[in-house]
Design an enzyme around this catalytic site. Structure first.
Site: not given
Ligand SMILES: NC(=O)c1ccc[n+]([C@@H]2O[C@H](COP(=O)([O-])OP(=O)(O)OC[C@H]3O[C@@H](n4cnc5c(N)ncnc54)[C@H](OP(=O)(O)O)[C@@H]3O)[C@@H](O)[C@H]2O)c1
Length: 280
Positions: A54, A116
């Site tokens: 992010y 992830h």
């Protein structure tokens, strides 16, 4: 069941994780991010979900430091999650990625660290790294994200420590029944990402009709449905009024009929990538 904003589920290793938190996907570094994190904490949120990809861990860290002061709480009262990105999946690379995330966040431990995405051929080495971090007491809990049943089965064949969390795309158009029942069977807590389908379900007539009945917003109905399904949820918003609104779901209960009506909206529709066909 979930009584209030700070209610927790107990992960299989005994660690308590809030049922509800804030996500910060697509929020860039800067004052809006710092304010959202700080504001959420002041408002009572105790869980924050970020990821190295992010690109906002520094701002999240700054928001946390300010939020701790303004909310008058200690670091131990907060639950912070980050995730190792695909490019860092490997034993040494994942250990280094964890330290780099900690440094950017300005924290000395994470509550939860996740793989992830289930990149074939890579996630087992990364998992060994997460096991090492966990055994060394550097992280409170470890888990995965976007793992399908076959990924979980494959991982668990060799794993010494089983994942405590699986964070997956989950909303009324993608109810993930198969993944959820597998996780339930193995004591893996399911966690929803894009619980609001990135805002795209809020005008759905079935949801707006239910919302009207309870005098709640569509977002509140969907988030309450997550909790009543036993799914941890982390909606993203940077707007103060929505951060407040999203958390205001502990004063009502959906009936079995309304839960079923929302369940039946499922169409196995994804807004994010299909974990079986990732090319990143
Ligand atoms: N593990 C993974 O692969 C993965 C993937 C995606 C996301 N995630 C995590 O899950 C979190 C949530 O998912 P998401 O951010 O993709 O989507 P989401 O939470 O489903 O939706 C966020 C969107 O809905 C809007 N919104 C939020 N509350 C609202 C409300 N009450 N009324 C109307 N609109 C509202 C937000 O806009 P405003 O900000 O303008 O309010 C934003 O555009 C992420 O932030 C991230 O932490 C994980």
């Amino acid at each position: 069941m979930t009584q209030h904003l700070q209610s927790t589920t107990v992960l299989k290793n005994g660690v308590k994780m809030p049922w509800f938190g804030i996500g910060v996907f697509k929020v860039e570094e800067g004052p809006e991010l710092i304010h959202a994190v700080k504001f959420a904490m002041k408002h009572g949120y105790r869980s924050i979900d970020t990821a190295s990809i992010y690109g906002n861990e520094e701002g999240v860290g700054e928001g946390i430091r300010k939020g701790l002061v303004e909310a008058g709480i200690t670091r131990e009262e907060l639950f912070v999650t980050s995730k190792v990105w695909n490019a860092d999946l490997g034993y040494e690379a994942t250990l280094a990625a964890y330290e780099a995330s900690l440094q950017r966040l300005g924290l000395d431990y994470l509550d939860l660290y996740l793989i992830h995405w289930p990149v074939e051929g890579k996630y087992k080495d990364a998992w060994r790294a997460l096991e090492t971090l966990y055994k060394d007491g550097k992280v409170k809990a470890i888990g995965v994200s976007n793992f399908q049943v076959h990924h979980l089965e494959d991982l668990m064949k060799d794993a010494e420590i089983k994942p405590m969390i699986n964070q997956v795309e989950y909303h009324p158009y993608l109810t993930q029944k198969e993944v959820q029942s597998f996780c339930q069977k193995h004591g893996i807590q399911l966690e929803a990402w894009s619980p609001l389908m990135q805002g795209q379900l809020l005008d759905h007539p079935v949801i707006t009709a239910i919302a009207q009945k309870y005098n709640k917003s569509s977002a509140q109905i969907i988030l309450r449905w997550d909790l009543q399904n036993g799914v941890v949820t982390i909606p993203k918003s940077t707007k103060e009024h929505r951060i407040v609104e999203n958390a205001n779901i502990f004063d009502f209960e959906l009936t079995t009929e309304d839960m079923t009506a929302i369940d039946e909206l499922n169409r196995n529709h994804r807004v994010g990538p299909d974990p079986d066909h990732i090319d990143f």
